[in-house]
Design a protein around this motif. Structure first.
Motif, PDB file in Angstrom:
ATOM      1  N   TRP A  97       4.509  21.945 -11.684  1.00  0.00           N
ATOM      2  CA  TRP A  97       4.508  21.840 -10.222  1.00  0.00           C
ATOM      3  C   TRP A  97       3.524  22.859  -9.668  1.00  0.00           C
ATOM      4  N   ILE A  98       2.759  22.435  -8.644  1.00  0.00           N
ATOM      5  CA  ILE A  98       1.800  23.329  -7.985  1.00  0.00           C
ATOM      6  C   ILE A  98       1.910  23.147  -6.483  1.00  0.00           C
ATOM      7  N   HIS A 132      10.025  20.486  -8.020  1.00  0.00           N
ATOM      8  CA  HIS A 132       9.602  19.317  -8.795  1.00  0.00           C
ATOM      9  C   HIS A 132      10.354  18.085  -8.315  1.00  0.00           C
ATOM     10  N   TYR A 133       9.709  16.929  -8.354  1.00  0.00           N
ATOM     11  CA  TYR A 133      10.348  15.723  -7.807  1.00  0.00           C
ATOM     12  C   TYR A 133      11.651  15.363  -8.520  1.00  0.00           C
ATOM     13  N   LYS A 153      12.087  28.144 -13.991  1.00  0.00           N
ATOM     14  CA  LYS A 153      13.238  27.253 -13.784  1.00  0.00           C
ATOM     15  C   LYS A 153      13.560  27.108 -12.305  1.00  0.00           C
ATOM     16  N   GLU A 154      13.575  28.225 -11.590  1.00  0.00           N
ATOM     17  CA  GLU A 154      13.871  28.190 -10.155  1.00  0.00           C
ATOM     18  C   GLU A 154      12.843  27.353  -9.396  1.00  0.00           C
ATOM     19  N   MET A 155      11.560  27.531  -9.729  1.00  0.00           N
ATOM     20  CA  MET A 155      10.513  26.801  -9.018  1.00  0.00           C
ATOM     21  C   MET A 155      10.582  25.300  -9.312  1.00  0.00           C
ATOM     22  N   ILE A 156      10.883  24.939 -10.557  1.00  0.00           N
ATOM     23  CA  ILE A 156      10.947  23.521 -10.924  1.00  0.00           C
ATOM     24  C   ILE A 156      12.146  22.853 -10.258  1.00  0.00           C
ATOM     25  N   ILE A 157      13.307  23.470 -10.320  1.00  0.00           N
ATOM     26  CA  ILE A 157      14.508  22.864  -9.729  1.00  0.00           C
ATOM     27  C   ILE A 157      14.341  22.706  -8.219  1.00  0.00           C
TER      28      ILE A 157
END
Length: 252
Positions: A97-98, A38-39, A31-35
């Motif tokens: 996301w990468i 992620h665009y 969740k932290e990485m996506i928020i």
């Protein structure tokens, strides 16, 4: 069902990217990485992140460089496929996301490996669905990962002229989300939004032989991307009435 996803991982040796590890990661990290990256910068707590997989370099096994987030469809009860298993469900690749440092083809590697892990983790998952956002392209990555293509539909979005924030049309019609409905529709009435539509492409990867999607499979689409400005004619009197009723409930 195998709930011990921590002991499952895929080791991938690649000539261009080196030795990679794909394994389960906690929902909080995903969740932290996506928020943050992620665009969309958005996460849906109700449906996202039932299963989350990260990608790592083998020499840095604790440094997550990307995530694939799998969860529920927007409408989990929709009867859009058939399968003899009464517990069968189709999960959705909600977000991915990468980090750019991993290089080309990392997305395909993460998708392929995480689907292998999904198959082992939950035998009731009979297929994986994902949607390609037409603002970014038509889903070439899913073609590379051997997903099947089932056509597109148009999705309406609204861009705030002052902040640049993108809002899905659903929040403007869902009165069950009081605060979101109020904020979005006041902005709509003030003329704060630019409105546009994009193509949303549906891709599905079957995991079980007896899975059948109810729509026809189609040839992969020709490459295109972009958005089309549109007008959205709405009943402003009805919007005002809903706003007043919601404000009355909040203030009661």
């Amino acid at each position: 069902m195998n709930n011990n996803t921590e002991d499952l991982q895929v080791l991938k040796n690649t000539s261009a990217l080196g030795r990679l590890i794909i394994k389960s990661v906690p929902k909080s990290i995903a969740k932290e990485m996506i928020i943050e990256n992620h665009y969309s910068h958005k996460w849906c707590d109700g449906g996202f992140g039932k299963y989350n997989f990260g990608i790592f370099r083998a020499e840095e096994p604790d440094k997550c460089l990307g995530v694939a987030v799998y969860g529920y469809m927007k409408n989990p009860k929709a009867k859009i496929f058939t399968h003899p298993n009464p517990r069968a469900w189709m999960c959705e690749l909600n977000r991915m996301w990468i980090d750019d440092s991993l290089g080309h083809n990392a997305e395909s590697i993460l998708i392929g490996a995480s689907i292998r892990l999904l198959r082992k983790t939950d035998p009731d998952i009979v297929a994986v669905q994902s949607f390609a956002d037409g603002r970014l392209g038509c889903g070439t990555i899913y073609k590379a990962a051997n997903f099947r293509y089932y056509g597109f539909h148009h999705t309406r979005f609204l861009r705030n002229k002052r902040t640049g924030e993108i809002t899905h049309e659903q929040i403007l019609t869902d009165t069950t989300s009081s605060s979101g409905y109020l904020r979005a529709n006041v902005a709509f009435l003030l003329g704060d939004f630019e409105i546009f539509v994009v193509k949303t492409y549906r891709y599905i990867y079957p995991l079980r032989k007896q899975f059948r999607f109810k729509g026809p499979e189609k040839p992969y689409p020709q490459y295109e991307k972009g958005e089309t400005p549109v007008e959205w004619k709405r009943d402003t009197q009805k919007i005002k009435q809903n706003i007043i009723e919601l404000l009355d409930k909040i203030a009661a």
